[in-house]
Design a protein around this motif. Structure first.
Motif, PDB file in Angstrom:
ATOM      1  N   ILE A   1      13.935 124.728 -84.444  1.00 35.48           N
ATOM      2  CA  ILE A   1      13.149 125.289 -86.143  1.00 35.48           C
ATOM      3  C   ILE A   1      14.357 125.974 -86.550  1.00 35.48           C
ATOM      4  N   GLY A   2      15.712 125.727 -86.596  1.00 34.24           N
ATOM      5  CA  GLY A   2      16.760 126.504 -87.526  1.00 34.24           C
ATOM      6  C   GLY A   2      17.202 125.246 -87.929  1.00 34.24           C
TER       7      GLY A   2
ATOM      8  N   LEU B   1      16.320 113.138 -92.065  1.00 26.65           N
ATOM      9  CA  LEU B   1      15.419 111.365 -92.048  1.00 26.65           C
ATOM     10  C   LEU B   1      14.974 111.723 -93.544  1.00 26.65           C
ATOM     11  N   THR B   2      14.570 112.830 -93.748  1.00 29.79           N
ATOM     12  CA  THR B   2      12.773 112.641 -94.912  1.00 29.79           C
ATOM     13  C   THR B   2      13.855 112.787 -96.661  1.00 29.79           C
TER      14      THR B   2
ATOM     15  N   TYR C   1      13.114 124.752 -96.785  1.00 32.65           N
ATOM     16  CA  TYR C   1      12.738 125.631 -95.728  1.00 32.65           C
ATOM     17  C   TYR C   1      11.563 125.905 -94.913  1.00 32.65           C
ATOM     18  N   PRO C   2      10.838 126.723 -96.105  1.00 40.35           N
ATOM     19  CA  PRO C   2       9.827 126.560 -95.794  1.00 40.35           C
ATOM     20  C   PRO C   2       8.891 125.589 -95.093  1.00 40.35           C
ATOM     21  N   GLN C   3       8.722 124.449 -96.341  1.00 37.88           N
ATOM     22  CA  GLN C   3       7.808 123.209 -95.577  1.00 37.88           C
ATOM     23  C   GLN C   3       8.965 122.645 -94.130  1.00 37.88           C
ATOM     24  N   PHE C   4       9.453 123.023 -93.467  1.00 38.35           N
ATOM     25  CA  PHE C   4       9.933 122.272 -92.557  1.00 38.35           C
ATOM     26  C   PHE C   4       9.824 122.911 -91.641  1.00 38.35           C
ATOM     27  N   VAL C   5       9.743 124.261 -91.536  1.00 38.55           N
ATOM     28  CA  VAL C   5       8.747 125.096 -90.281  1.00 38.55           C
ATOM     29  C   VAL C   5       7.280 125.100 -91.175  1.00 38.55           C
ATOM     30  N   GLY C   6       6.890 125.201 -91.726  1.00 36.15           N
ATOM     31  CA  GLY C   6       5.472 124.344 -91.967  1.00 36.15           C
ATOM     32  C   GLY C   6       5.245 123.590 -91.238  1.00 36.15           C
TER      33      GLY C   6
END
Lengths: 335, 335
Positions: free
Chosen positions: A128-129, A139-140, A285-290
């Protein structure tokens, strides 16, 4: 708490080729008293990552090179043990770039509290880091993977690769993975890879990839370089994309590496190769963490860690990355 | 008009390495009577282009390979001399892919009338045809050049390169060009290039490019491959783009070409390399023709042609492309 001194790993000399223990030294260094707005952090975990090899070379790059005689830097998670900042209290778990040391003092702007209800402290160095974010970004945001596509991931049992395999599967892709041992192959199959190549025993990688993906690949998540890239260029379908995350095969090269002989495929198949650095994408990063926290909570992402204990073990942990000693994330447990 | 036979150039054998005259043969072939909806065209001009070398190899590619014993194909402009189609009348000037022959019969769907008020017949093979469209597509739709950027164009005195130099200048870019002779260098300077490298005498191309663009380049319009690409990767600024149009250095290679040793720059500088083929972009051809016709009418684009005369000269014209014998577009005048 009063702490007079702590220990850190310094760059003793710049490596030529594969780093050795002699390129590192462990030193004791004083801990200054806290000024207003500062915190004293005791590191619990530190990360070793292949990209750090690049910072050991004295050249212009996206991050300044490490200095000989100075402490190395890198991701670390630690516990605040003393605080003169209103923003942090003793016991807070924080992420910083002050790895390679047991304690450090830093301004409260240089450390970031992590939520250990979402994931344990060391996961903020891994899934998650930066590690997970790297896989997700490639990838995205670079390759723009689509459901139904075939994605080839090299170094697929590595920290980034193993997460890339799983994110690609969660997006509905077919995944072909390459790894360096049968044991790693088994694990990557458990992660969901549809076909796995052991590149050490596969012989001709182009043929192996053709067998694993007879209709070709849409996306290559590049971690390795060399023969892997050459095989991927042969396997890519028209309009294929390569997210260039790393080329670990080249980081310790002492001679100029051989580039792929088939780069003209880029024209014939209208390929796009795009390099990326995760730090350019922190705004996401916030989107990824979510997304990742949701996947983790649902048990949809598995991780493994290869853990070395104690600051003394950090240089060998780092060197081990280039020998394929890790399955999943390589970490050093400091406390 | 009744025509019993005409002449065409056939592929006699597949070239190994640099093509030779022996790989071609000139043959007489019957001209069939026209069926309804067909036209008989007398070719005035035919194009020779480096990409044709790829079609001489028997391999999977974006266009099917030429067949040994059959006529070659390529861009041509000719005059309708007989028509059984309501869409064309005798005297119309039409573009087709039936080059390498003096006459041909084709369905009226396979030829396209060109407007000779906008540009002379042969320009529809060059500046306002596939050649110009290739330069325009690479710069605007692949590399997305912006005013103020520095653009490096290799093979800059070639058909595509010379137009790329001028389009980049018209977009407000600084242009660095590479060419293979001092005479070509002078011409490319006349076209507006701000700095020109003669790659045959420059020595180390990385150093030459550094001198020509001390702050680096934003875009590389790739026509050559090899040392040119390596130097460009060294010179590109972070987030630089490479529009990969061709790699002429490799088309006649008999050994596997050496790829660039510095491909890891793609990561460190987050570069994007993207191959393209002009035929994927024909939906934008009207837009291109509009812009180019305006530039031509305003005298803002200069062209040169290297002309060989007669069908017999076509093989040598083609081979000459790989010897740098052309300045600007290489054409064969057939009538």
């Amino acid at each position: 708490m009063f702490l007079e001194s702590t220990r850190e790993v310094r760059l003793a000399s710049r490596p030529a080729g594969m780093p050795t223990a002699a390129n590192f030294e462990i030193a004791t260094t004083p801990v200054p008293p806290l000024k207003a707005g500062e915190v004293l952090v005791k590191n619990l975990w530190m990360s070793v990552d292949p990209y750090m090899r690049g910072r050991m070379v004295d050249r212009e790059s996206y991050v300044p090179p490490f200095q000989v005689g100075k402490a190395l830097e890198g991701g670390a998670v630690g516990e605040v043990v003393e605080s003169s900042s209103p923003k942090f209290k003793v016991g807070d778990i924080v992420l910083s770039s002050f790895g390679w040391r047991e304690h450090f003092v830093a301004a409260d702007t240089q450390v970031h509290r992590v939520d250990t209800r979402l994931a344990p402290p060391q996961a903020w160095l891994g899934v998650i880091g930066m590690t997970g974010m790297t896989a997700w970004t490639g990838l995205t945001r670079i390759a723009h993977i689509q459901a139904g596509e075939t994605v080839f991931v090299s170094a697929a049992s590595g920290a980034v690769g193993a997460i890339a395999v799983q994110i690609a599967k969660l997006h509905g892709c077919r995944v072909v993975a390459s790894v360096g041992s049968d044991e790693k192959a088994n694990w990557v199959r458990e992660l969901g890879a549809d076909a796995v190549i052991n590149y050490r025993t596969a012989g001709d990688l182009t043929a192996a990839l053709k067998a694993a993906a007879p209709e070709g690949i849409d996306v290559y998540f590049e971690n390795v370089g060399g023969a892997h890239l050459e095989a991927a260029l042969n396997a890519l379908k028209p309009n294929g994309r390569v997210a260039v995350c790393g080329m670990i095969e080249q980081y310790n090269a002492t001679e100029a590496p051989k580039g792929p002989s088939n780069l003209a495929q880029v024209i014939m198949k209208r390929l796009r190769l795009e390099g990326f650095i995760v730090s350019d994408h922190w705004d996401h990063y916030p989107q990824f963490v979510g997304e990742m926290a949701t996947w983790l909570a649902a048990g949809k992402i598995q991780t493994r860690e290869t853990v070395r204990e104690g600051l003394e073990a950090a240089p060998e942990a780092f060197i081990g990355l280039f020998r394929g000693e890790n399955t999943g994330k390589m970490l050093v447990k400091l406390a």
